[in-house]
Enzyme design. Structure first.
Site, PDB file in Angstrom:
ATOM      1  N   CYS A  51       1.824  -5.030  16.086  1.00  0.00           N
ATOM      2  CA  CYS A  51       1.166  -4.121  17.038  1.00  0.00           C
ATOM      3  C   CYS A  51      -0.321  -4.492  17.048  1.00  0.00           C
ATOM      4  O   CYS A  51      -0.902  -4.785  16.000  1.00  0.00           O
ATOM      5  CB  CYS A  51       1.347  -2.668  16.599  1.00  0.00           C
ATOM      6  SG  CYS A  51       3.080  -2.188  16.558  1.00  0.00           S
ATOM      7  N   CYS A  62      -3.429   1.603   7.997  1.00  0.00           N
ATOM      8  CA  CYS A  62      -2.346   0.907   7.324  1.00  0.00           C
ATOM      9  C   CYS A  62      -2.623  -0.593   7.233  1.00  0.00           C
ATOM     10  O   CYS A  62      -2.915  -1.241   8.222  1.00  0.00           O
ATOM     11  CB  CYS A  62      -1.090   1.209   8.130  1.00  0.00           C
ATOM     12  SG  CYS A  62       0.228   0.072   7.980  1.00  0.00           S
ATOM     13  N   CYS A  95       2.657   8.619   1.838  1.00  0.00           N
ATOM     14  CA  CYS A  95       2.934   7.757   2.993  1.00  0.00           C
ATOM     15  C   CYS A  95       3.374   6.408   2.434  1.00  0.00           C
ATOM     16  O   CYS A  95       2.580   5.699   1.813  1.00  0.00           O
ATOM     17  CB  CYS A  95       1.665   7.631   3.839  1.00  0.00           C
ATOM     18  SG  CYS A  95       1.850   6.463   5.196  1.00  0.00           S
ATOM     19  N   CYS A 100       4.446  -6.805   8.093  1.00  0.00           N
ATOM     20  CA  CYS A 100       5.290  -6.333   9.200  1.00  0.00           C
ATOM     21  C   CYS A 100       5.373  -7.426  10.258  1.00  0.00           C
ATOM     22  O   CYS A 100       4.365  -8.047  10.596  1.00  0.00           O
ATOM     23  CB  CYS A 100       4.693  -5.068   9.807  1.00  0.00           C
ATOM     24  SG  CYS A 100       5.707  -4.394  11.148  1.00  0.00           S
ATOM     25  N   GLU A 109       0.825  -1.203   0.000  1.00  0.00           N
ATOM     26  CA  GLU A 109       0.000   0.000   0.000  1.00  0.00           C
ATOM     27  C   GLU A 109       0.859   1.252   0.000  1.00  0.00           C
ATOM     28  O   GLU A 109       1.925   1.282   0.619  1.00  0.00           O
ATOM     29  CB  GLU A 109      -0.846   0.055   1.279  1.00  0.00           C
ATOM     30  CG  GLU A 109      -1.891  -1.016   1.365  1.00  0.00           C
ATOM     31  CD  GLU A 109      -2.695  -0.873   2.652  1.00  0.00           C
ATOM     32  OE1 GLU A 109      -3.589  -1.683   2.846  1.00  0.00           O
ATOM     33  OE2 GLU A 109      -2.407   0.043   3.458  1.00  0.00           O
ATOM     34  N   CYS A 154      -3.035  -2.931  14.586  1.00  0.00           N
ATOM     35  CA  CYS A 154      -2.613  -2.638  13.207  1.00  0.00           C
ATOM     36  C   CYS A 154      -2.993  -3.755  12.239  1.00  0.00           C
ATOM     37  O   CYS A 154      -2.670  -4.924  12.454  1.00  0.00           O
ATOM     38  CB  CYS A 154      -1.101  -2.411  13.202  1.00  0.00           C
ATOM     39  SG  CYS A 154      -0.418  -2.234  11.557  1.00  0.00           S
TER      40      CYS A 154
HETATM   41  S1  SF4 Z   1       1.981  -0.246  13.495  1.00  0.00           S
HETATM   42 FE1  SF4 Z   1       1.783  -1.978  12.086  1.00  0.00          FE
HETATM   43  S2  SF4 Z   1       3.255  -1.573  10.466  1.00  0.00           S
HETATM   44 FE2  SF4 Z   1       3.794  -0.238  12.197  1.00  0.00          FE
HETATM   45  S3  SF4 Z   1       5.309  -1.420  13.381  1.00  0.00           S
HETATM   46 FE3  SF4 Z   1       3.303  -1.901  14.271  1.00  0.00          FE
HETATM   47  S4  SF4 Z   1       2.619  -3.755  13.178  1.00  0.00           S
HETATM   48 FE4  SF4 Z   1       4.290  -2.856  12.004  1.00  0.00          FE
END
Ligand code: SF4
Length: 408
Positions: free
Chosen positions: A159, A376, A148, A155, A130, A162
């Site tokens: 988190c 995201c 962005c 990832c 993205e 996310c």
């Molecule tokens: S917010 Fe999402 S993309 Fe950013 S570090 Fe945490 S898991 Fe990874």
């Protein structure tokens, strides 16, 4: 020589005697020795000097390098066959040797009513990433266009709030795959990108080498000022110091999301390996080293970290490690399957007021393109449930959705 050819199959085999051309080709091949066999050789990301060396290694005159540079970075052409200013034979030779410009097709586009555009780019290995273009008109009527960009496919940090983290991790992006996101946004908006934030999919500090290369290319070749770029991180041990040593004039944005270690670990699991005190000390050092202040991102999750007490604790934490910090509050964008909720406006305001009364400058990020799968990783997850393409993934491109309303 064999090992150089193994890594970078430029047409060195045609060069049999040591000559200036051989030396140029060898030194150029060395500079791209990190490429793996399965990856194309891409022009995007090469400097003017690299392109000159490449042209020489093909038996062309040095000025061809300047031409290539102009066609890639000023004309921003996507395909070698579009380089009609250079001889057809040279274009063919480049392609036969496996060179490409390094631009990926746009797989899907979503446009929100506020003008935010989210693109999915389909990479060479079918993975989707993205990138978001955010146009903002300031008080004087001039428009900033922020890109962005993603730094990884997926990832690994997971988190808890996310969508990207929930989808898992596939691989790091190569530097040109970061740069091309900016060019794709420019192409869609038909105007220059003014600001770049490394805040898309992935943790930039886990792919620091490519991020730094992309940053360099965006600055030197695409001509985006260092101060117009922001590199964000959730915190990876030993990387902030490394970044500081490059003395970039870009902003470092640290995603805190909690004012204490215990709460932070529940929101950002990777925080277990990087205590908050150590992270804050590294931020302080970053400022000393670069003279650039660190800004802190704080996603407000209703009932989790959005109480006034959290704001007071956050202010204390920041004051303990220096002064003049800026906090950017981000009211959470609900994602499918998430246990978190968006905070009420009143809670956001109270949190912001509490920080300000503790002399912390604060901004509340306006939610842009909320319905354009703005969080995201959300859009990617609609098409590719994991970063690894599987038969069950819907990989048919769809027409842009132009009817989305923004409610944020
Ligand atoms: S917010 Fe999402 S993309 Fe950013 S570090 Fe945490 S898991 Fe990874």
């Amino acid at each position: 020589m064999m090992s150089l050819l193994h890594h970078c199959s430029m047409p060195l085999a045609r060069v049999v005697r040591p000559s200036p051309r051989t030396r140029a080709a060898v030194s150029f091949a060395t500079s791209c020795s990190t490429r793996t066999n399965s990856q194309s050789q891409v022009l995007l990301g090469l400097s003017e000097n690299d392109l000159q060396q490449l042209s020489l290694s093909f038996g062309q005159q040095g000025f061809r390098g300047k031409q290539l540079y102009h066609l890639i970075y000023k004309r921003k052409l996507r395909d070698i066959q579009e380089f009609i200013q250079v001889p057809q034979a040279f274009r063919n030779e480049l392609e036969e040797a496996g060179w490409k410009v390094g631009r990926s097709p746009i797989f899907n586009t979503v446009v929100a009513a506020d003008g935010t555009v989210k693109l999915l780019l389909k990479l060479e290995d079918n993975r989707l990433i993205e990138t978001v273009g955010i146009p903002v008109e300031d008080d004087k009527g001039s428009v900033r266009l922020t890109a962005c960009v993603s730094s990884q496919v997926g990832c690994p940090l997971r988190c808890s709030f996310c969508a990207t983290g929930k989808g898992g991790f596939s691989r790091n992006l190569r530097s040109h795959e970061i740069v091309e996101q900016v060019l794709a946004i420019e192409e869609v908006f038909k105007r220059r990108v003014t600001n770049v934030v490394f805040m898309g999919m992935g943790e930039p500090m886990l792919n620091l080498k490519a991020v730094l290369e992309a940053h360099h290319c965006l600055n030197k070749d695409i001509q985006i000022g260092q101060r117009m770029m922001t590199i964000s991180t959730v915190g990876v041990p030993n990387t902030i110091k490394k970044l500081a040593s490059h003395k970039l004039q870009s902003t470092l944005a640290v995603s805190l999301h909690a004012p204490n270690q215990k709460l932070r670990e529940t929101i950002v699991p990777s925080a277990k390996s990087y205590p908050l005190d150590a992270l804050m000390s590294d931020c302080k050092e970053y400022f000393k080293e670069t003279n650039r202040r660190v800004s802190f991102e704080y996603a407000l999750l209703a009932g989790i970290n959005d109480a006034v007490e959290h704001a007071v604790e956050l202010a204390k934490l920041l004051h303990a490690y220096g002064s003049g910090y800026h906090v950017n509050l981000i009211p959470f964008n609900p994602i499918e399957g998430s246990e978190y909720r968006r905070p009420y406006r009143k809670a956001v305001q109270a949190f912001s007021d509490a920080l300000e009364s503790s002399k912390i400058t604060v901004s509340v990020r306006q939610t842009r393109g909320l319905d354009a799968n703005a969080a995201c990783g959300q859009l990617r997850n609609n098409f590719q449930k994991t970063p690894l393409a599987t038969d069950s993934d819907n990989l048919e491109p769809q027409l842009p959705n132009m009817d989305l309303a923004v409610t944020g």
